[in-house]
Design a protein around this motif. Structure first.
Motif, PDB file in Angstrom:
ATOM      1  N   SER A   1       0.826  -1.223   0.157  1.00 20.40           N
ATOM      2  CA  SER A   1       0.061   0.030   0.043  1.00 20.40           C
ATOM      3  C   SER A   1       0.912   0.964  -0.062  1.00 20.40           C
ATOM      4  N   MET A   2       2.261   1.284   0.257  1.00 18.31           N
ATOM      5  CA  MET A   2       3.168   2.225   0.089  1.00 18.31           C
ATOM      6  C   MET A   2       3.463   2.464  -1.248  1.00 18.31           C
ATOM      7  N   LYS A   3       3.247   3.828  -1.637  1.00 16.91           N
ATOM      8  CA  LYS A   3       3.448   3.851  -3.176  1.00 16.91           C
ATOM      9  C   LYS A   3       5.112   4.497  -3.533  1.00 16.91           C
ATOM     10  N   ARG A   4       5.654   4.994  -2.517  1.00 17.39           N
ATOM     11  CA  ARG A   4       6.934   5.367  -2.643  1.00 17.39           C
ATOM     12  C   ARG A   4       8.124   4.513  -1.911  1.00 17.39           C
ATOM     13  N   THR A   5       7.771   3.955  -0.813  1.00 17.48           N
ATOM     14  CA  THR A   5       8.742   3.545   0.227  1.00 17.48           C
ATOM     15  C   THR A   5       9.218   2.207  -0.465  1.00 17.48           C
ATOM     16  N   GLN A   6      10.465   1.922  -0.477  1.00 17.45           N
ATOM     17  CA  GLN A   6      10.991   0.592  -0.357  1.00 17.45           C
ATOM     18  C   GLN A   6      11.340  -0.019   0.925  1.00 17.45           C
ATOM     19  N   VAL A   7      11.134  -1.126   1.210  1.00 23.64           N
ATOM     20  CA  VAL A   7      11.060  -1.857   2.634  1.00 23.64           C
ATOM     21  C   VAL A   7      12.571  -2.900   2.364  1.00 23.64           C
ATOM     22  N   VAL A   8      13.351  -2.850   3.404  1.00 22.72           N
ATOM     23  CA  VAL A   8      14.239  -3.897   3.340  1.00 22.72           C
ATOM     24  C   VAL A   8      14.239  -4.384   5.009  1.00 22.72           C
ATOM     25  N   PHE A   9      14.293  -5.747   4.753  1.00 18.86           N
ATOM     26  CA  PHE A   9      14.120  -6.369   6.262  1.00 18.86           C
ATOM     27  C   PHE A   9      15.165  -7.701   6.300  1.00 18.86           C
ATOM     28  N   ILE A  10      15.166  -7.900   7.561  1.00 16.51           N
ATOM     29  CA  ILE A  10      16.180  -9.111   7.882  1.00 16.51           C
ATOM     30  C   ILE A  10      15.543 -10.030   9.070  1.00 16.51           C
ATOM     31  N   ALA A  11      15.687 -11.225   9.175  1.00 15.73           N
ATOM     32  CA  ALA A  11      15.155 -11.864  10.178  1.00 15.73           C
ATOM     33  C   ALA A  11      16.004 -11.884  11.520  1.00 15.73           C
ATOM     34  N   GLY A  12      15.348 -11.749  12.862  1.00 19.67           N
ATOM     35  CA  GLY A  12      16.187 -11.770  13.763  1.00 19.67           C
ATOM     36  C   GLY A  12      16.093 -13.213  14.454  1.00 19.67           C
ATOM     37  N   ASN A  13      16.595 -13.123  15.847  1.00 21.27           N
ATOM     38  CA  ASN A  13      16.447 -14.665  16.943  1.00 21.27           C
ATOM     39  C   ASN A  13      14.896 -15.015  16.875  1.00 21.27           C
ATOM     40  N   HIS A  14      14.079 -14.222  17.046  1.00 23.37           N
ATOM     41  CA  HIS A  14      12.704 -14.591  17.539  1.00 23.37           C
ATOM     42  C   HIS A  14      12.057 -15.160  15.932  1.00 23.37           C
ATOM     43  N   ASP A  15      12.116 -14.501  15.110  1.00 24.86           N
ATOM     44  CA  ASP A  15      11.520 -15.027  13.729  1.00 24.86           C
ATOM     45  C   ASP A  15      12.405 -15.860  12.854  1.00 24.86           C
ATOM     46  N   TYR A  16      13.419 -16.265  13.211  1.00 28.63           N
ATOM     47  CA  TYR A  16      14.630 -17.024  12.337  1.00 28.63           C
ATOM     48  C   TYR A  16      14.025 -17.978  11.431  1.00 28.63           C
ATOM     49  N   LEU A  17      14.825 -18.170  10.478  1.00 27.61           N
ATOM     50  CA  LEU A  17      14.183 -18.999   9.347  1.00 27.61           C
ATOM     51  C   LEU A  17      14.323 -20.429   9.533  1.00 27.61           C
ATOM     52  N   LYS A  18      13.548 -20.896  10.016  1.00 27.54           N
ATOM     53  CA  LYS A  18      13.666 -22.490  10.240  1.00 27.54           C
ATOM     54  C   LYS A  18      13.261 -23.285   8.978  1.00 27.54           C
ATOM     55  N   GLN A  19      13.465 -24.532   8.872  1.00 26.72           N
ATOM     56  CA  GLN A  19      13.484 -25.292   7.950  1.00 26.72           C
ATOM     57  C   GLN A  19      12.107 -25.064   6.949  1.00 26.72           C
ATOM     58  N   ASP A  20      11.117 -25.103   7.993  1.00 25.15           N
ATOM     59  CA  ASP A  20       9.732 -25.072   7.425  1.00 25.15           C
ATOM     60  C   ASP A  20       9.101 -23.523   7.699  1.00 25.15           C
ATOM     61  N   SER A  21       9.856 -22.563   7.614  1.00 25.62           N
ATOM     62  CA  SER A  21       9.571 -21.294   7.824  1.00 25.62           C
ATOM     63  C   SER A  21       8.697 -20.666   6.566  1.00 25.62           C
ATOM     64  N   CYS A  22       7.638 -20.249   6.855  1.00 28.28           N
ATOM     65  CA  CYS A  22       6.715 -19.627   5.760  1.00 28.28           C
ATOM     66  C   CYS A  22       7.381 -18.507   5.163  1.00 28.28           C
ATOM     67  N   TYR A  23       8.681 -17.928   5.780  1.00 27.18           N
ATOM     68  CA  TYR A  23       9.457 -16.911   5.160  1.00 27.18           C
ATOM     69  C   TYR A  23       9.966 -17.421   3.733  1.00 27.18           C
ATOM     70  N   ARG A  24      10.336 -18.620   3.936  1.00 29.23           N
ATOM     71  CA  ARG A  24      11.217 -19.286   2.698  1.00 29.23           C
ATOM     72  C   ARG A  24      10.486 -18.996   1.325  1.00 29.23           C
ATOM     73  N   GLU A  25       9.149 -19.335   1.293  1.00 29.63           N
ATOM     74  CA  GLU A  25       8.634 -19.563   0.061  1.00 29.63           C
ATOM     75  C   GLU A  25       7.623 -18.299  -0.367  1.00 29.63           C
ATOM     76  N   PHE A  26       7.660 -17.263   0.512  1.00 23.89           N
ATOM     77  CA  PHE A  26       6.743 -16.270   0.355  1.00 23.89           C
ATOM     78  C   PHE A  26       7.370 -15.510  -0.787  1.00 23.89           C
ATOM     79  N   GLN A  27       6.143 -14.867  -1.589  1.00 22.48           N
ATOM     80  CA  GLN A  27       6.546 -13.896  -2.768  1.00 22.48           C
ATOM     81  C   GLN A  27       6.096 -12.566  -2.349  1.00 22.48           C
TER      82      GLN A  27
END
Length: 272
Positions: free
Chosen positions: A74-100
Motif C-alpha cells: 500500500s506504500m506508493k514510494r517507500t522501499q522496504v528492506v528487512f532481515i530476520a532476527g532471533n525470534h523469527d529466524y528462518l527454520k527449515q519449514d519457515s513460511c518466510y522461505r517460499e513467500f513472494q
C-alpha cells in the motif's frame, strides 16, 4: 535528500503480559501501531523503511505474511528492506522461505551478508538473517561496504554474547555510512552512524521508557537521526515509601495523582 525510517523490534504476534486482561488488546495494538507507522511513511514520502530483525515475535504464519505484504504494497514510494532476527529466524519449514513479496519489499534472507542496491536513491543496503535462534560468532566483524559511491547501510541484529556479539569500535570504523541495529529494545545511539532502533512498542514490563522509531535524513554530506516516540503505551514503575501511619486513602490519592500526571493509557507497576 534521502529520508528513511529505522524500525527495530516490532514483534508482531506477541501477546504482552500473557494472562492479564489487557494482553489480547496489546497484541492487536502492536499490529495497529505498525500499520499506522507504514501509513505515516507513505504520507511523508519516506524513501526507505529499514527493519532490523524480529519483525515477528515467533515464526510467522502464512496469513500474517499476506496481511503484512498487503500493508507494504500500500506504500506508493517507500522501499522496504528487512532481515530476520532471533525470534523469527528462518527454520527449515519457515513460511518466510517460499513467500513472494511485493516488488517494493526486499528480504535479505541469507545467513551470510547480502547487498541490495537502489540506483535511483544512490543507496546500498547490506544485511543477513538468522537461520537459528542463537549466533555466538561476531559475524559483523570484518564486514565492509563496496566502494560504489553509494550511501551504505548495514542491517544487523544482536549485540550480546548469544546473539552476534559486536565490537562497536570496529563497526564505527567499518566504512558503513549508517548501521541500523536491532535486538536491544531501548532505543540507543551508539555513535553518529550506529543506532539501535529499539522496540516500536514495549513488549513486557522491563521495556520501560519511551519507544518508537528512528527517523533519518541524509543530504549528501550530513546524516541526522532522531527518535520519534510512537508507542501507544509505556510501562511505568511507581514506588511509594509508606509509613505505619500512612492511610489507604493517602496511597490511593497518590496513585491517582501519578496516573493523572503521567497518563491513564499507560501500564503501571506500583511498589509500596
Amino acid at each position: 535528500m534521502l529520508k528513511f525510517y529505522h524500525v527495530g523490534d516490532v514483534h508482531l504476534g506477541a501477546a504482552p503480559d500473557a494472562g492479564q486482561p489487557w494482553s489480547e488488546e496489546r497484541g492487536k495494538e502492536i499490529w495497529e501501531s505498525f500499520r499506522s507507522l507504514l501509513e505515516r511513511a507513505d504520507r511523508e514520502g519516506v524513501d526507505l523503511l529499514l527493519l532490523s530483525g524480529d519483525l515477528f515475535h515467533r515464526q510467522p504464519l502464512k496469513r500474517e505474511l499476506r496481511e503484512l505484504n498487503y500493508l507494504f504494497a500500500s506504500m506508493k514510494r517507500t522501499q522496504v528492506v528487512f532481515i530476520a532476527g532471533n525470534h523469527d529466524y528462518l527454520k527449515q519449514d519457515s513460511c518466510y522461505r517460499e513467500f513472494q513479496w511485493n516488488e517494493n519489499v526486499h528480504f535479505l534472507s541469507e545467513p551470510t551478508c547480502q547487498r541490495y542496491v537502489f540506483p535511483k536513491l544512490g543507496v546500498s543496503v547490506y544485511g543477513f538473517s538468522y537461520h537459528q535462534r542463537e549466533l555466538e560468532e561476531s559475524l559483523c566483524d570484518g564486514l565492509q561496504p563496496k566502494k560504489d559511491g553509494n550511501f551504505s547501510i548495514l542491517l544487523a541484529h544482536g549485540g550480546d554474547a548469544r546473539h552476534i556479539p559486536m565490537d562497536f569500535k570496529k563497526l564505527e570504523a567499518s566504512g558503513f555510512d549508517y548501521i541500523a541495529l536491532g535486538h536491544i529494545h531501548k532505543p540507543r545511539v551508539i555513535a553518529k552512524n550506529i543506532a539501535y532502533g529499539g522496540a516500536l512498542e514495549p513488549i513486557d514490563r522491563d521495556d520501560t521508557g519511551p519507544h518508537g522509531f528512528l527517523s533519518g535524513h541524509y543530504d549528501g554530506r550530513r546524516l541526522e537521526i532522531a527518535l520519534v516516540p510512537w508507542a501507544k503505551r509505556e510501562y511505568i514503575p511507581l514506588k511509594l515509601t509508606v509509613e505505619p501511619e500512612t492511610t489507604d486513602y493517602q496511597v490511593r490519592a497518590w496513585v491517582r495523582d501519578q496516573i493523572i500526571r503521567l497518563g491513564n493509557q499507560n501500564l503501571y507497576r506500583i511498589c509500596l
